[in-house]
Design a protein around this motif. Sequence first.
Motif, PDB file in Angstrom:
ATOM      1  N   ASP A 126       6.254   8.894  15.549  1.00 60.90           N
ATOM      2  CA  ASP A 126       4.875   8.613  16.185  1.00 60.90           C
ATOM      3  C   ASP A 126       3.986   7.704  15.243  1.00 60.90           C
ATOM      4  OD1 ASP A 126       5.649  10.387  18.324  1.00 60.90           O
ATOM      5  OD2 ASP A 126       4.937  12.297  17.259  1.00 60.90           O
ATOM      6  N   ALA A 127       3.990   8.129  14.129  1.00 61.99           N
ATOM      7  CA  ALA A 127       2.934   7.303  13.121  1.00 61.99           C
ATOM      8  C   ALA A 127       3.505   5.760  12.929  1.00 61.99           C
ATOM      9  CB  ALA A 127       2.838   8.322  11.743  1.00 61.99           C
ATOM     10  N   VAL A 128       4.714   5.749  12.418  1.00 64.07           N
ATOM     11  CA  VAL A 128       5.184   4.337  12.151  1.00 64.07           C
ATOM     12  C   VAL A 128       4.892   3.637  13.226  1.00 64.07           C
ATOM     13  CG1 VAL A 128       7.185   2.907  11.558  1.00 64.07           C
ATOM     14  CG2 VAL A 128       6.629   4.856  10.279  1.00 64.07           C
ATOM     15  N   ASP A 136      -6.192   7.594   8.803  1.00 65.62           N
ATOM     16  CA  ASP A 136      -7.417   7.233   8.671  1.00 65.62           C
ATOM     17  C   ASP A 136      -7.531   6.534   7.423  1.00 65.62           C
ATOM     18  OD1 ASP A 136      -8.431   8.351  11.034  1.00 65.62           O
ATOM     19  OD2 ASP A 136      -9.280   9.930  10.006  1.00 65.62           O
ATOM     20  N   GLU A 137      -7.203   6.875   6.376  1.00 66.65           N
ATOM     21  CA  GLU A 137      -7.112   6.209   5.026  1.00 66.65           C
ATOM     22  C   GLU A 137      -6.344   4.836   5.032  1.00 66.65           C
ATOM     23  OE1 GLU A 137      -8.753   6.316   2.089  1.00 66.65           O
ATOM     24  OE2 GLU A 137      -9.859   7.969   2.305  1.00 66.65           O
ATOM     25  N   VAL A 138      -5.008   5.128   5.622  1.00 65.44           N
ATOM     26  CA  VAL A 138      -4.263   3.810   5.778  1.00 65.44           C
ATOM     27  C   VAL A 138      -4.952   2.709   6.502  1.00 65.44           C
ATOM     28  CG1 VAL A 138      -1.924   2.838   6.620  1.00 65.44           C
ATOM     29  CG2 VAL A 138      -2.238   5.272   5.598  1.00 65.44           C
ATOM     30  N   LEU A 139      -5.480   2.920   7.595  1.00 69.25           N
ATOM     31  CA  LEU A 139      -6.095   2.041   8.497  1.00 69.25           C
ATOM     32  C   LEU A 139      -7.185   1.394   7.844  1.00 69.25           C
ATOM     33  CD1 LEU A 139      -5.823   3.518  11.864  1.00 69.25           C
ATOM     34  CD2 LEU A 139      -4.713   1.655  11.179  1.00 69.25           C
ATOM     35  N   ALA A 140      -8.185   2.213   7.158  1.00 71.16           N
ATOM     36  CA  ALA A 140      -9.412   1.717   6.199  1.00 71.16           C
ATOM     37  C   ALA A 140      -8.838   0.469   5.029  1.00 71.16           C
ATOM     38  CB  ALA A 140     -10.249   2.928   5.571  1.00 71.16           C
ATOM     39  N   ALA A 141      -7.816   1.182   4.604  1.00 70.87           N
ATOM     40  CA  ALA A 141      -7.159   0.039   3.412  1.00 70.87           C
ATOM     41  C   ALA A 141      -6.739  -1.004   4.183  1.00 70.87           C
ATOM     42  CB  ALA A 141      -6.015   1.024   2.635  1.00 70.87           C
ATOM     43  N   ALA A 142      -6.045  -1.018   5.029  1.00 69.25           N
ATOM     44  CA  ALA A 142      -5.130  -2.146   5.612  1.00 69.25           C
ATOM     45  C   ALA A 142      -6.422  -2.989   6.071  1.00 69.25           C
ATOM     46  CB  ALA A 142      -4.575  -1.738   6.963  1.00 69.25           C
ATOM     47  N   LEU A 160       1.006  -1.171  -0.009  1.00 68.37           N
ATOM     48  CA  LEU A 160       0.079  -0.227  -0.214  1.00 68.37           C
ATOM     49  C   LEU A 160       0.866   1.392   0.086  1.00 68.37           C
ATOM     50  CD1 LEU A 160      -2.840   1.265   0.391  1.00 68.37           C
ATOM     51  CD2 LEU A 160      -2.464   1.230   2.947  1.00 68.37           C
ATOM     52  N   VAL A 161       0.927   1.868  -1.181  1.00 63.80           N
ATOM     53  CA  VAL A 161       1.533   3.388  -1.094  1.00 63.80           C
ATOM     54  C   VAL A 161       0.683   4.509  -0.707  1.00 63.80           C
ATOM     55  CG1 VAL A 161       2.741   4.628  -2.722  1.00 63.80           C
ATOM     56  CG2 VAL A 161       2.727   2.382  -3.300  1.00 63.80           C
ATOM     57  N   THR A 162       1.183   5.379   0.131  1.00 63.44           N
ATOM     58  CA  THR A 162       0.519   6.425   0.508  1.00 63.44           C
ATOM     59  C   THR A 162       1.274   7.689   0.819  1.00 63.44           C
ATOM     60  OG1 THR A 162      -1.147   7.235   2.436  1.00 63.44           O
ATOM     61  CG2 THR A 162       0.643   5.783   2.959  1.00 63.44           C
ATOM     62  N   ASP A 163       0.771   8.815   0.672  1.00 59.98           N
ATOM     63  CA  ASP A 163       1.244  10.264   1.205  1.00 59.98           C
ATOM     64  C   ASP A 163       1.299  10.201   2.816  1.00 59.98           C
ATOM     65  OD1 ASP A 163       2.152  10.987  -1.497  1.00 59.98           O
ATOM     66  OD2 ASP A 163      -0.058  11.801  -1.769  1.00 59.98           O
ATOM     67  N   TYR A 164       1.872  11.236   3.267  1.00 62.46           N
ATOM     68  CA  TYR A 164       1.833  11.644   4.776  1.00 62.46           C
ATOM     69  C   TYR A 164       2.035  13.210   4.751  1.00 62.46           C
ATOM     70  CZ  TYR A 164       1.862  11.400   9.744  1.00 62.46           C
ATOM     71  OH  TYR A 164       1.589  11.834  10.900  1.00 62.46           O
ATOM     72  N   ASP A 165       1.076  13.898   5.416  1.00 62.44           N
ATOM     73  CA  ASP A 165       1.280  15.281   5.925  1.00 62.44           C
ATOM     74  C   ASP A 165       1.079  15.470   7.090  1.00 62.44           C
ATOM     75  OD1 ASP A 165       1.868  16.361   3.005  1.00 62.44           O
ATOM     76  OD2 ASP A 165      -0.172  15.973   2.495  1.00 62.44           O
ATOM     77  N   GLU A 166       0.037  14.780   7.749  1.00 64.94           N
ATOM     78  CA  GLU A 166      -0.231  14.855   9.100  1.00 64.94           C
ATOM     79  C   GLU A 166      -1.072  13.709   9.838  1.00 64.94           C
ATOM     80  OE1 GLU A 166      -3.319  18.022   9.050  1.00 64.94           O
ATOM     81  OE2 GLU A 166      -4.662  16.880   8.028  1.00 64.94           O
ATOM     82  N   PRO A 167      -1.027  13.451  11.142  1.00 62.43           N
ATOM     83  CA  PRO A 167      -1.887  11.961  11.525  1.00 62.43           C
ATOM     84  C   PRO A 167      -2.802  11.752  11.061  1.00 62.43           C
ATOM     85  CG  PRO A 167      -0.638  13.521  13.389  1.00 62.43           C
ATOM     86  CD  PRO A 167      -0.792  14.442  12.150  1.00 62.43           C
ATOM     87  N   GLY A 168      -4.056  12.759  10.750  1.00 65.97           N
ATOM     88  CA  GLY A 168      -5.308  12.589  10.210  1.00 65.97           C
ATOM     89  C   GLY A 168      -5.057  11.540   8.851  1.00 65.97           C
ATOM     90  N   ASP A 169      -3.953  11.690   8.137  1.00 63.62           N
ATOM     91  CA  ASP A 169      -3.876  10.909   6.965  1.00 63.62           C
ATOM     92  C   ASP A 169      -3.840   9.397   7.444  1.00 63.62           C
ATOM     93  OD1 ASP A 169      -3.566  13.053   5.565  1.00 63.62           O
ATOM     94  OD2 ASP A 169      -1.538  13.092   5.482  1.00 63.62           O
TER      95      ASP A 169
END
Length: 352
Positions: A187-189, A155-161, A144-153
């Motif tokens: 933090d995010a990783v 949400d999309e990663v968890l939905a896809a996962a 899964l490839v994704t961008d990251y700007d802020e912690p709210g991003d």
Amino acid sequence: MTDTTLVTSTGDGTGKTAITLALARLASDRGATVGYMKPKGTRLQSSVGKTLDRDPMLAREVLDLDAEVHEMEPVVYSPTFVEGAVRGTEDPGALRDRVRESFDALAADADAMFVEGGGRWTTGGVVDLTDADVAELLDARVVLVTDYDEPGDLDEVLAAADALGDRLAGVVFNRVADAAFDGLEADAVPFLEGRGVPVLGVLPRVRELAGVTVGDLADELGAEVLTDAPTDGFVERFLVGAMSGEEALRHFRRARDAAVITGGDRADVQTAALDASGVRCLVLTGGQRPSGAVLGKAAEAGVPVLAVNADTATTIGRVESIVRGGRTRDERTVETMADLLADHANVDELVG
């Protein structure tokens, strides 16, 4: 048995094509015979799907493949196709069979298949062919490839996962800006890995992959270039000139590496854009040529002026897609991405 990796994403323009082809190149460098497929062609030049997706054509060139493009892209996922699917003229079962047959033919002589998702991971839902569905159909592991700007991003990663389940091999964050890098790694990783979502790479933003040249933009838009100024400058964002000239100048002065989109009759906005040092080109809509004074000022400033016949709203959508898509058009791009993956990702896990 062929090892199959499907590369999907949380949104359009995340660098999915470059990463898919770079992973295939890395696997090839390790001695594997590789194949490529994009079951749903989404990067079309024609809204009715008459022109095939460019990504399989690039894959043929970069990976030295001789497969037919129609096999590599069995479903042309155009707006016309989607409309037909909604009206019930497409048979999901037949489409799945078509994808499977094409995959089997392509995989027959391959040690490793790299399958590129279409658009975002949810694309294809109207015919039961989301990337999660395709992964199940082809028995593929998923990156899964994704961008990251802020912690709210996340949400999309968890939905896809959650949708991908056990097939998810891990996440690759791409084009991470310096300002977001430390927070992502600190933090995010750990947060994602604590939720059972492996992170296989955090790739920094690299300028030559983050935008497109003015020349690329002109080619993609089918624009007429009205000046002799160099077109090798990079465009990383766009601004819309819909305000007064004075307001526009304040707005444009904060911009960096921007294309300004405005009507061909808006001389005040065009002049304001040419006074801003961060504007790399003007994109004039509506098929109207600017005044000689504006063209003279552009020539003096060395700023290319592009003219398109489309209206402003249509042009905004096209420019957004082109700029977000970045540079995935040549072998150099793939080589740069392969180097980034080798330096900043777990290649052993990514290539299977």
